[in-house]
Design a protein around this motif. Structure first.
Motif, PDB file in Angstrom:
ATOM      1  N   MET A  65      21.522  44.811  41.796  1.00  0.00           N
ATOM      2  CA  MET A  65      22.957  44.175  42.031  1.00  0.00           C
ATOM      3  C   MET A  65      24.028  45.282  41.945  1.00  0.00           C
ATOM      4  O   MET A  65      24.629  45.931  43.098  1.00  0.00           O
ATOM      5  CB  MET A  65      23.367  43.265  41.144  1.00  0.00           C
ATOM      6  CG  MET A  65      24.533  42.556  41.366  1.00  0.00           C
ATOM      7  SD  MET A  65      24.871  40.590  40.869  1.00  0.00           S
ATOM      8  CE  MET A  65      23.297  40.453  40.148  1.00  0.00           C
ATOM      9  N   VAL A  66      24.414  45.508  40.657  1.00  0.00           N
ATOM     10  CA  VAL A  66      25.644  46.592  40.412  1.00  0.00           C
ATOM     11  C   VAL A  66      24.974  47.918  40.570  1.00  0.00           C
ATOM     12  O   VAL A  66      25.379  48.850  41.074  1.00  0.00           O
ATOM     13  CB  VAL A  66      26.270  46.287  39.005  1.00  0.00           C
ATOM     14  CG1 VAL A  66      27.097  47.658  38.767  1.00  0.00           C
ATOM     15  CG2 VAL A  66      26.995  45.061  39.129  1.00  0.00           C
ATOM     16  N   SER A 116       6.854  33.501  33.144  1.00  0.00           N
ATOM     17  CA  SER A 116       6.759  32.684  34.295  1.00  0.00           C
ATOM     18  C   SER A 116       7.236  33.580  35.757  1.00  0.00           C
ATOM     19  O   SER A 116       6.520  33.504  36.583  1.00  0.00           O
ATOM     20  CB  SER A 116       7.908  31.717  34.214  1.00  0.00           C
ATOM     21  OG  SER A 116       8.225  31.066  35.501  1.00  0.00           O
ATOM     22  N   LEU A 117       8.066  34.478  35.540  1.00  0.00           N
ATOM     23  CA  LEU A 117       8.552  35.156  36.600  1.00  0.00           C
ATOM     24  C   LEU A 117       7.769  36.443  36.972  1.00  0.00           C
ATOM     25  O   LEU A 117       7.517  36.953  38.006  1.00  0.00           O
ATOM     26  CB  LEU A 117      10.047  35.979  36.413  1.00  0.00           C
ATOM     27  CG  LEU A 117      11.178  34.675  36.464  1.00  0.00           C
ATOM     28  CD1 LEU A 117      12.278  35.298  36.576  1.00  0.00           C
ATOM     29  CD2 LEU A 117      10.913  33.834  37.712  1.00  0.00           C
ATOM     30  N   LEU A 128       4.928  35.125  38.860  1.00  0.00           N
ATOM     31  CA  LEU A 128       5.287  34.805  40.280  1.00  0.00           C
ATOM     32  C   LEU A 128       5.333  36.026  40.842  1.00  0.00           C
ATOM     33  O   LEU A 128       4.839  36.292  41.951  1.00  0.00           O
ATOM     34  CB  LEU A 128       6.949  34.247  40.077  1.00  0.00           C
ATOM     35  CG  LEU A 128       7.466  34.388  41.685  1.00  0.00           C
ATOM     36  CD1 LEU A 128       6.956  33.275  42.530  1.00  0.00           C
ATOM     37  CD2 LEU A 128       8.909  33.834  41.710  1.00  0.00           C
ATOM     38  N   LYS A 173       3.192  37.172  44.194  1.00  0.00           N
ATOM     39  CA  LYS A 173       3.558  37.826  45.561  1.00  0.00           C
ATOM     40  C   LYS A 173       3.274  39.148  45.809  1.00  0.00           C
ATOM     41  O   LYS A 173       3.197  39.710  46.905  1.00  0.00           O
ATOM     42  CB  LYS A 173       5.307  37.627  45.247  1.00  0.00           C
ATOM     43  CG  LYS A 173       5.534  36.093  45.170  1.00  0.00           C
ATOM     44  CD  LYS A 173       5.308  35.344  46.409  1.00  0.00           C
ATOM     45  CE  LYS A 173       5.426  34.038  46.293  1.00  0.00           C
ATOM     46  NZ  LYS A 173       4.928  32.926  47.242  1.00  0.00           N
ATOM     47  N   ARG A 231       1.712  40.528  49.049  1.00  0.00           N
ATOM     48  CA  ARG A 231       2.733  41.333  50.127  1.00  0.00           C
ATOM     49  C   ARG A 231       2.744  42.906  49.888  1.00  0.00           C
ATOM     50  O   ARG A 231       3.323  43.476  50.553  1.00  0.00           O
ATOM     51  CB  ARG A 231       4.206  41.133  49.893  1.00  0.00           C
ATOM     52  CG  ARG A 231       4.462  39.246  50.213  1.00  0.00           C
ATOM     53  CD  ARG A 231       5.796  39.021  49.834  1.00  0.00           C
ATOM     54  NE  ARG A 231       5.841  37.363  49.841  1.00  0.00           N
ATOM     55  CZ  ARG A 231       6.885  36.919  49.091  1.00  0.00           C
ATOM     56  NH1 ARG A 231       7.683  37.346  48.553  1.00  0.00           N
ATOM     57  NH2 ARG A 231       7.009  35.330  49.493  1.00  0.00           N
ATOM     58  N   THR A 257       6.864  42.652  45.512  1.00  0.00           N
ATOM     59  CA  THR A 257       7.124  41.375  45.789  1.00  0.00           C
ATOM     60  C   THR A 257       7.931  41.062  47.132  1.00  0.00           C
ATOM     61  O   THR A 257       8.360  39.933  47.765  1.00  0.00           O
ATOM     62  CB  THR A 257       7.636  40.542  44.728  1.00  0.00           C
ATOM     63  OG1 THR A 257       9.042  41.086  44.819  1.00  0.00           O
ATOM     64  CG2 THR A 257       7.303  40.895  43.520  1.00  0.00           C
ATOM     65  N   LYS A 258       8.865  42.215  47.421  1.00  0.00           N
ATOM     66  CA  LYS A 258       9.886  42.187  48.563  1.00  0.00           C
ATOM     67  C   LYS A 258      10.842  41.233  48.464  1.00  0.00           C
ATOM     68  O   LYS A 258      11.480  40.782  49.267  1.00  0.00           O
ATOM     69  CB  LYS A 258       9.070  41.792  49.724  1.00  0.00           C
ATOM     70  CG  LYS A 258       7.848  42.529  50.225  1.00  0.00           C
ATOM     71  CD  LYS A 258       7.994  44.114  50.274  1.00  0.00           C
ATOM     72  CE  LYS A 258       6.765  44.648  50.609  1.00  0.00           C
ATOM     73  NZ  LYS A 258       6.826  46.375  50.266  1.00  0.00           N
ATOM     74  N   ASN A 259      11.108  41.072  47.232  1.00  0.00           N
ATOM     75  CA  ASN A 259      12.025  39.609  46.751  1.00  0.00           C
ATOM     76  C   ASN A 259      13.021  40.340  46.179  1.00  0.00           C
ATOM     77  O   ASN A 259      12.912  40.581  44.877  1.00  0.00           O
ATOM     78  CB  ASN A 259      11.441  38.622  46.134  1.00  0.00           C
ATOM     79  CG  ASN A 259      12.240  37.184  45.811  1.00  0.00           C
ATOM     80  OD1 ASN A 259      13.506  37.690  45.571  1.00  0.00           O
ATOM     81  ND2 ASN A 259      11.883  36.083  45.796  1.00  0.00           N
ATOM     82  N   ARG A 260      14.143  40.871  46.489  1.00  0.00           N
ATOM     83  CA  ARG A 260      15.159  41.434  45.775  1.00  0.00           C
ATOM     84  C   ARG A 260      15.686  40.813  44.498  1.00  0.00           C
ATOM     85  O   ARG A 260      16.176  41.390  43.760  1.00  0.00           O
ATOM     86  CB  ARG A 260      16.356  41.912  46.763  1.00  0.00           C
ATOM     87  CG  ARG A 260      15.914  42.707  48.032  1.00  0.00           C
ATOM     88  CD  ARG A 260      16.983  43.245  48.821  1.00  0.00           C
ATOM     89  NE  ARG A 260      18.265  43.809  48.273  1.00  0.00           N
ATOM     90  CZ  ARG A 260      17.982  45.198  47.935  1.00  0.00           C
ATOM     91  NH1 ARG A 260      16.959  45.994  48.297  1.00  0.00           N
ATOM     92  NH2 ARG A 260      19.074  45.836  47.262  1.00  0.00           N
ATOM     93  N   ARG A 261      15.861  39.434  44.683  1.00  0.00           N
ATOM     94  CA  ARG A 261      16.517  38.837  43.625  1.00  0.00           C
ATOM     95  C   ARG A 261      15.614  38.899  42.611  1.00  0.00           C
ATOM     96  O   ARG A 261      15.925  38.839  41.305  1.00  0.00           O
ATOM     97  CB  ARG A 261      16.416  37.218  44.214  1.00  0.00           C
ATOM     98  CG  ARG A 261      17.251  36.238  42.857  1.00  0.00           C
ATOM     99  CD  ARG A 261      18.617  36.837  42.665  1.00  0.00           C
ATOM    100  NE  ARG A 261      19.571  36.846  43.605  1.00  0.00           N
ATOM    101  CZ  ARG A 261      20.913  36.436  43.741  1.00  0.00           C
ATOM    102  NH1 ARG A 261      21.399  35.981  42.369  1.00  0.00           N
ATOM    103  NH2 ARG A 261      21.657  36.883  44.508  1.00  0.00           N
ATOM    104  N   LEU A 262      14.274  38.265  42.820  1.00  0.00           N
ATOM    105  CA  LEU A 262      13.175  38.504  41.552  1.00  0.00           C
ATOM    106  C   LEU A 262      13.272  39.935  40.903  1.00  0.00           C
ATOM    107  O   LEU A 262      13.135  39.919  39.978  1.00  0.00           O
ATOM    108  CB  LEU A 262      12.011  38.288  42.421  1.00  0.00           C
ATOM    109  CG  LEU A 262      10.548  38.190  41.524  1.00  0.00           C
ATOM    110  CD1 LEU A 262      10.800  37.231  40.170  1.00  0.00           C
ATOM    111  CD2 LEU A 262       9.391  37.814  42.208  1.00  0.00           C
ATOM    112  N   ILE A 314      16.389  40.160  38.666  1.00  0.00           N
ATOM    113  CA  ILE A 314      16.452  39.343  37.405  1.00  0.00           C
ATOM    114  C   ILE A 314      15.239  40.029  36.687  1.00  0.00           C
ATOM    115  O   ILE A 314      15.450  40.077  35.508  1.00  0.00           O
ATOM    116  CB  ILE A 314      15.932  37.730  37.825  1.00  0.00           C
ATOM    117  CG1 ILE A 314      17.145  37.350  38.793  1.00  0.00           C
ATOM    118  CG2 ILE A 314      15.903  36.939  36.653  1.00  0.00           C
ATOM    119  CD1 ILE A 314      16.842  35.640  39.115  1.00  0.00           C
ATOM    120  N   LEU A 367      15.709  41.099  32.726  1.00  0.00           N
ATOM    121  CA  LEU A 367      15.241  40.412  31.385  1.00  0.00           C
ATOM    122  C   LEU A 367      14.493  41.741  30.707  1.00  0.00           C
ATOM    123  O   LEU A 367      14.577  41.562  29.691  1.00  0.00           O
ATOM    124  CB  LEU A 367      14.182  39.544  31.922  1.00  0.00           C
ATOM    125  CG  LEU A 367      14.772  38.129  32.828  1.00  0.00           C
ATOM    126  CD1 LEU A 367      13.522  37.260  33.119  1.00  0.00           C
ATOM    127  CD2 LEU A 367      15.484  37.420  31.671  1.00  0.00           C
TER     128      LEU A 367
END
Lengths: 226, 226
Positions: free
Chosen positions: B1-2, B92-93, B96, B100, B104, B149-154, B157, B161
């Motif tokens: 993000m930042v 949990s994450l 996930l 993924k 991927r 994972t190709k999931n930027r939000r994941l 986060i 963490l």
DNA sequence: CCAAATATTACTGTATACAAAATATTGAGA
DNA sequence: TCTCAATATTTTGTATACAGTAATATTTGG
């Protein structure tokens, strides 16, 4: 974290500005890509640039605005990809939440959940209730589940992910059929949690999110054809 | 993000201050409960109060500092409860993420993962390598999975963490036996991902996190007896 | 010597000023 | 009329100034 939301007079201006701008973004009054110019915002809100800038720093960190170097802030654009990323994470964490809620919700928590559901149901029944009220009641229902997890970090992350999708949540509440099926889904979730049946609860909540995902993706498809 | 972390000279001072303060907090140089006083920080870092304040807004939103009304900022205290909250979400994450990643990750991603593991292994083998290097190599390994994972939000986060626990990650790297078992665990994870065996991958990563949780909780128990 | 009242200090919260950079505008020359 | 350069304007990034309040020190009465 930041947000206890009671706007009292001792709240720093930056908080007021932060809440105001966030609301504007989430409700679509400030459109994605739109520039946030400090002086005009300051004039509009009747404060100086300082609290505006500090609020922008908070929004930036939340992902609702992006900073272009030497060009200031603009409202973050949400792509389909990003939305599906959010939903993927959200599904995983909603599953965790319902599992933990099954374990940890007290009788009072469950009573609050039932109460929140009844409130949502009454808004659905009332043809005059507006979408904002409806959306808030839905949020309140899910919040009771989050609170039931007793995991503050989980509560905070889920609340944040939900906010990212506010604009689209409104979409699927427009459809009356959707609303009544939401009520059914909520009730199924409640019963599963009450009987501490975590398998069932997970199944229902997954379905709930999947339904949302379908509607949201459909609405984005439709919107991108403009 | 930042955070793209390349400190170039065009980075705004607030970013530099933000990164500096965050590092100090995570490395334990600024202790929990310690007050962050704007003027003294400004003097120490050779800037004015403005970028200090904006950096504090970012840290506040990240949860690393808390604001006491009219008393300014202080470093957030981490309780055992909060740490376990973080670990619960993280488990949990991470699950996930590994799922993924199994789906991927490309061949190049897998090559990068193997490469990162080899690097970690060589630091473990080298008795002279310091804990910071070791921690960074471990972070780099897990990052290759996140990227897969190709999931930027994941990714974002999980990175966040992980940072919340930096202080404690150092703890479990102190033990040489722990390090070599980390290598074993990493290898098991790699093999599972390579053969796209998501069940196995989930099992190994869960074990990996559980081990960490055990060590961290033990180290907190020990620390609280001081 | 102790406690309450008062003065002082220190710090935050907010506003404003100033410099540098980016963008828009104007005008001259081809 | 079009292009390019010079200039003006806008806007950010940073510093500083000022006001109000909470914490602390000091003084004074008992």
């Amino acid at each position: 974290m930041v947000n206890e939301n009671e706007i009292n007079e001792f709240m720093p201006l930056r908080e007021v500005v932060f809440l105001t701008l966030r609301k504007s973004i989430l409700r679509g009054e400030l459109l994605p890509g739109e520039r946030l110019m400090e002086i005009s915002l300051a004039n509009k809100l009747g404060v100086s640039r300082t609290p505006i800038r500090e609020a922008i720093r908070m929004l930036e960190h939340e992902g609702l605005v992006v900073m272009k170097p030497r060009r200031g802030a603009q409202v973050a654009k949400i792509t389909t990809q990003e939305l599906n990323d959010v939903l993927e994470v959200r599904k995983s964490l909603e599953t965790l939440a319902i599992l933990k809620a099954c374990e940890r919700m007290t009788e009072e928590d469950i009573a609050a959940m039932r109460q929140a559901e009844r409130r949502f149901e009454s808004f659905v029944a009332d043809k005059d209730s507006d979408l904002t009220e409806l959306a808030e009641a839905d949020v309140a229902f899910h919040d009771t589940i989050y609170q039931g997890t007793k995991n503050r970090r989980l509560i905070q992350i889920l609340a944040n992910l939900r906010e990212q999708m506010y604009r689209f949540r409104i979409e699927y509440l427009k459809d009356a059929d959707m609303r009544s099926s939401l009520v059914t889904e909520h009730k199924a979730i409640i019963e599963a949690v009450c009987s501490r049946d975590s398998d069932k609860a997970v199944r229902y909540i997954t379905e709930h999110i999947d339904n949302q995902q379908r509607v949201i993706n459909a609405s984005i498809e439709a919107a991108s054809e403009d």
